[in-house]
Scaffold this active site. Structure first.
Site, short mmCIF file in Angstrom:
data_model
loop_
_atom_site.label_atom_id
_atom_site.label_comp_id
_atom_site.label_asym_id
_atom_site.label_seq_id
_atom_site.Cartn_x
_atom_site.Cartn_y
_atom_site.Cartn_z
N THR A 206 14.50 -8.77 -9.44
CA THR A 206 13.54 -9.33 -10.40
C THR A 206 13.36 -8.40 -11.59
O THR A 206 13.27 -8.85 -12.74
CB THR A 206 12.20 -9.64 -9.68
OG1 THR A 206 12.40 -10.82 -8.89
CG2 THR A 206 11.06 -9.87 -10.64
N GLU B 135 -26.70 3.71 -0.24
CA GLU B 135 -27.97 4.13 0.37
C GLU B 135 -28.55 5.32 -0.40
O GLU B 135 -29.77 5.41 -0.60
CB GLU B 135 -27.76 4.56 1.83
CG GLU B 135 -27.24 3.47 2.76
CD GLU B 135 -25.71 3.43 2.82
OE1 GLU B 135 -25.05 3.65 1.78
OE2 GLU B 135 -25.17 3.16 3.90
N CYS C 76 -24.83 8.85 5.39
CA CYS C 76 -25.97 8.03 4.94
C CYS C 76 -26.93 7.74 6.08
O CYS C 76 -28.12 7.56 5.86
CB CYS C 76 -25.46 6.72 4.35
SG CYS C 76 -24.58 7.00 2.83
N ARG D 155 -3.94 -9.90 -10.33
CA ARG D 155 -3.45 -8.55 -10.68
C ARG D 155 -4.59 -7.54 -10.82
O ARG D 155 -4.40 -6.36 -10.57
CB ARG D 155 -2.62 -8.61 -11.96
CG ARG D 155 -1.25 -9.21 -11.70
CD ARG D 155 -0.35 -9.00 -12.89
NE ARG D 155 0.97 -9.56 -12.65
CZ ARG D 155 1.89 -9.70 -13.59
NH1 ARG D 155 1.63 -9.31 -14.84
NH2 ARG D 155 3.07 -10.22 -13.31
N1 LIG Z 1 8.59 -17.88 -10.22
C1 LIG Z 1 8.19 -16.73 -9.73
O1 LIG Z 1 7.08 -16.62 -9.19
C2 LIG Z 1 9.10 -15.53 -9.83
C3 LIG Z 1 8.58 -14.26 -9.56
C4 LIG Z 1 9.45 -13.18 -9.63
C5 LIG Z 1 10.79 -13.39 -9.93
N2 LIG Z 1 11.25 -14.64 -10.21
C6 LIG Z 1 12.66 -14.88 -10.51
O2 LIG Z 1 13.39 -14.67 -9.33
C7 LIG Z 1 14.71 -14.27 -9.69
C8 LIG Z 1 15.17 -13.23 -8.71
O3 LIG Z 1 15.20 -13.84 -7.44
P1 LIG Z 1 16.17 -13.36 -6.30
O4 LIG Z 1 15.99 -14.31 -5.16
O5 LIG Z 1 17.50 -13.14 -6.87
O6 LIG Z 1 15.63 -11.90 -5.97
P2 LIG Z 1 14.26 -11.43 -5.32
O7 LIG Z 1 13.79 -12.39 -4.32
O8 LIG Z 1 13.31 -11.02 -6.39
O9 LIG Z 1 14.71 -10.08 -4.62
C9 LIG Z 1 15.79 -10.05 -3.72
C10 LIG Z 1 16.01 -8.64 -3.33
O10 LIG Z 1 14.97 -8.20 -2.50
C11 LIG Z 1 15.44 -7.13 -1.70
N3 LIG Z 1 15.07 -7.30 -0.30
C12 LIG Z 1 14.41 -6.42 0.45
N4 LIG Z 1 14.24 -6.87 1.68
C13 LIG Z 1 14.80 -8.06 1.75
C14 LIG Z 1 14.96 -9.00 2.79
N5 LIG Z 1 14.48 -8.79 4.02
N6 LIG Z 1 15.61 -10.14 2.52
C15 LIG Z 1 16.07 -10.38 1.27
N7 LIG Z 1 15.95 -9.52 0.24
C16 LIG Z 1 15.31 -8.37 0.49
C17 LIG Z 1 16.95 -7.15 -1.82
O11 LIG Z 1 17.27 -6.03 -2.61
P3 LIG Z 1 17.87 -4.69 -1.95
O12 LIG Z 1 19.27 -5.00 -1.65
O13 LIG Z 1 17.64 -3.72 -3.04
O14 LIG Z 1 17.09 -4.40 -0.72
C18 LIG Z 1 17.28 -8.42 -2.57
O15 LIG Z 1 18.35 -8.29 -3.43
C19 LIG Z 1 14.64 -13.75 -11.09
O16 LIG Z 1 15.43 -14.56 -11.91
C20 LIG Z 1 13.19 -13.89 -11.50
O17 LIG Z 1 13.06 -14.41 -12.79
C21 LIG Z 1 10.43 -15.71 -10.15
#
Ligand SMILES: NC(=O)c1ccc[n+]([C@@H]2O[C@H](COP(=O)([O-])OP(=O)(O)OC[C@H]3O[C@@H](n4cnc5c(N)ncnc54)[C@H](OP(=O)(O)O)[C@@H]3O)[C@@H](O)[C@H]2O)c1
Length: 343
Positions: A200, A52, A87, A188
């Site tokens: 991750t 405005e 405003c 992003r």
């Molecule tokens: N395709 C895609 O879009 C994509 C995107 C990103 C990653 N990735 C892949 O995903 C893989 C990792 O997957 P992931 O399943 O092992 O790990 P994730 O889903 O990335 O993370 C799991 C972590 O999240 C934290 N967390 C916090 N709150 C939670 C809850 N309520 N329940 C569960 N976890 C919780 C925990 O860490 P804390 O113990 O520290 O709390 C747990 O270890 C990697 O290899 C990566 O390359 C793929």
């Protein structure tokens, strides 16, 4: 020119608002003088003059008077002293005859007070039928102020069988370059922050910056912040790329509950976040009920294997959880994109 056309001018101006207005919303204003001349302006930068004020300044420059004029604003004129004076007071002082308003401002310090001030000063106030378009300008910002927590988009890339990564674990990406360019450009650069997990970060060492098709960083005002969401004590992030990225070093975000963390982010002025993590955190987020939008990139491939897939809902469907399909787009020969919105 009708009120509807005047609001369309204001909307067109607001759509061009740069990201630099964050954490303010995008706002546009348009003027129709008593002798039929029109003009539009927008809010350009956080802390700078509101739409405005810029409209009134531009009108003065062009020798146009606001006396007896109609002004359309996509969001209710503010009524409080923030970074700039109210405003609503400006429109009253300038003796505007009518104000067409797109939406009431949910921000606690405004919330209807701007409209009341205008009416009390004898200015005609009309609520525009284009409220849907005004809402769409600042959907996530409005959501955050109404719910007092950050709006959450869950972004995932999976195969048709719901796998987040290839069976050999070698490729960090399940989808192709077109999907990545799309996510960088449209998601992003939109969100205030990315929420990820330490799992991750350790697996992929990602940058989580917003880059163009050539891999060049977008300007710093388009870069999201990064938070590593964890229930555990903070870990050293300095050896990962997220410590030295455009947009600032990632921060550890100690998780008590998703709700509390999203409220804390809102209190810091972070209104729009995107979860980019693996299947465990993505599933947990969706199950928690705090996902408001799902942006799902799907590769037309079957990965198979034993690694966990995205299966949070014990077979529940997204429509059953209140999501509707808003967009479906083919991005390449192999990838497509779905956007689901909570109704
Ligand atoms: N395709 C895609 O879009 C994509 C995107 C990103 C990653 N990735 C892949 O995903 C893989 C990792 O997957 P992931 O399943 O092992 O790990 P994730 O889903 O990335 O993370 C799991 C972590 O999240 C934290 N967390 C916090 N709150 C939670 C809850 N309520 N329940 C569960 N976890 C919780 C925990 O860490 P804390 O113990 O520290 O709390 C747990 O270890 C990697 O290899 C990566 O390359 C793929």
């Amino acid at each position: 020119m009708t009120s509807l056309e005047l609001m369309q001018l204001a909307l067109a101006a607001a759509r061009e608002s740069p990201r630099a207005v964050r954490p303010n919303p995008k706002v546009g204003a348009a003027l129709l003088t008593s002798d039929g001349k029109s003009l539009a302006a927008r809010h350009e930068v956080f802390g700078g003059p509101h739409a405005e004020v810029r409209l009134a300044e531009e009108a003065k420059k062009q020798g146009l008077s606001l006396v007896g004029a109609t002004v359309a604003v996509t969001l209710e004129p503010c009524a409080h002293f923030g970074k700039t004076p109210p405003c609503a007071d400006l429109l009253i002082r300038e003796k505007v005859a009518k104000v067409v308003v797109g939406l009431q401002d949910p921000f606690a310090q405004v919330a209807g007070r701007g409209l009341e001030k205008l009416k009390a000063a004898g200015i005609e106030v009309e609520m525009s039928p284009l409220s849907g378009a005004c809402e769409a300008l600042n959907r996530e910002w409005l959501f955050a102020h109404r719910h007092k927590r950050a709006h959450v988009t869950l972004k995932m890339a999976t195969s048709l069988d719901g796998k987040f990564f290839a069976a050999d674990g070698k490729s960090q990406w399940i989808t192709g370059p077109e999907a990545r360019v799309h996510a960088h450009r449209h998601l992003r650069t939109r969100v205030d922050a990315i929420l990820t997990s330490f799992a991750t970060v350790k697996a992929d060492d990602p940058l989580f910056s917003a880059r163009d098709a050539e891999g060049k960083d977008f300007p710093s005002d388009k870069q999201p912040k990064v938070f590593v969401l964890s229930r555990s004590a903070p870990q050293d992030l300095s050896k990962f790329k997220i410590a030295k990225r455009a947009g600032g070093a990632a921060q550890w975000l100690q998780l008590a509950s998703f709700e509390k963390s999203l409220q804390d982010l809102y209190a810091q002025g972070i209104f729009d976040v995107m979860v980019e993590a693996g299947p465990a955190l993505s599933s947990a987020f969706l199950e928690s009920g705090f996902v408001d939008e799902v942006c799902h990139y799907v590769a037309a491939s079957y990965v198979g294997g034993e690694q966990s897939s995205f299966a949070p809902l014990a077979g529940g469907s997204l429509p059953a959880l209140g999501f509707s399909l808003e967009a479906l787009e083919q991005l390449s020969e192999t990838d497509f994109f779905l956007r689901l919105q909570r109704k």
